[in-house]
Design an enzyme around this catalytic site. Structure first.
Site, mmCIF file in Angstrom:
data_model
loop_
_atom_site.group_PDB
_atom_site.id
_atom_site.type_symbol
_atom_site.label_atom_id
_atom_site.label_comp_id
_atom_site.label_asym_id
_atom_site.label_seq_id
_atom_site.Cartn_x
_atom_site.Cartn_y
_atom_site.Cartn_z
ATOM 1 N N CYS A 49 0.858 -1.202 0.000
ATOM 2 C CA CYS A 49 0.000 0.000 0.000
ATOM 3 C C CYS A 49 0.887 1.242 0.000
ATOM 4 O O CYS A 49 1.772 1.365 0.855
ATOM 5 C CB CYS A 49 -0.888 -0.030 1.250
ATOM 6 N N CYS A 52 0.335 3.081 3.605
ATOM 7 C CA CYS A 52 0.751 2.531 4.908
ATOM 8 C C CYS A 52 1.760 1.390 4.811
ATOM 9 O O CYS A 52 2.131 0.823 5.843
ATOM 10 C CB CYS A 52 -0.472 2.072 5.699
ATOM 11 N N CYS A 98 -7.470 -1.035 1.245
ATOM 12 C CA CYS A 98 -6.442 -1.572 2.140
ATOM 13 C C CYS A 98 -7.100 -1.828 3.491
ATOM 14 O O CYS A 98 -7.717 -0.929 4.068
ATOM 15 C CB CYS A 98 -5.309 -0.556 2.292
ATOM 16 N N CYS A 101 -5.340 0.651 6.353
ATOM 17 C CA CYS A 101 -5.520 2.107 6.442
ATOM 18 C C CYS A 101 -6.762 2.614 5.721
ATOM 19 O O CYS A 101 -7.056 3.805 5.778
ATOM 20 C CB CYS A 101 -4.277 2.829 5.924
ATOM 21 N N CYS A 121 -8.708 -5.436 -9.733
ATOM 22 C CA CYS A 121 -8.290 -4.433 -10.709
ATOM 23 C C CYS A 121 -7.804 -3.231 -9.910
ATOM 24 O O CYS A 121 -8.613 -2.525 -9.298
ATOM 25 C CB CYS A 121 -9.509 -4.085 -11.569
#
Ligand code: FE
Length: 134
Positions: A49, A52, A98, A101, A121
């Site tokens: 990510c 984070c 995510c 976060c 996607c």
């Protein structure tokens, strides 16, 4: 409700992320097809990510969907991402976020390869890449 803590976090994110990374992860924007840096990226490693650093996807489950966005048939582990119904833009889609976060990553479609039938996607702008050490 927006708290002073949320405002501090937002200022920090606006400084740290590029405008495109901010629009995608914090405002649910979608990068233009074929514009992202990881669409045709084939190196071995882990996609994390961008907000984070949570490890989200692996090169092992990345495949060429032809859609113009990085596509994965499975996340690194089931608990790394969440999905939620998104009815914006006149469509009914599953949003992928995510799990750590809450950053917007992309959408999940039921037209993936036979391994799972799923296509995650994902916007390149929501990801960083950590190459595998050899
Ligand atoms: Fe995150």
């Amino acid at each position: 409700m927006t708290t002073p803590k949320d405002e501090i976090r937002d200022v920090e994110l606006r400084e740290r992320l590029t405008p495109e990374q901010y629009r995608v992860t914090q405002q649910q924007a979608t990068e233009a097809a074929f514009s992202g840096k990881y669409v045709d990226h084939k190196q071995d490693g882990t996609y994390t990510c961008v907000v984070c650093a949570n490890p989200l996807f692996r090169s092992d489950e990345k495949y060429d969907s032809g859609s113009g966005w990085p596509s994965f048939w499975l996340p690194l582990a089931g608990d790394r991402v969440h999905t939620k119904l998104d009815e914006s833009h006149g469509m009914r889609r599953e949003e992928v976020l995510c799990a750590n976060c809450g950053a917007h990553l992309g959408h999940l479609f039921p037209d993936g390869p036979p391994q799972s039938g799923n296509r995650f996607c994902i916007n390149s702008a929501s990801l960083d890449f950590v190459p595998k050490d050899d």
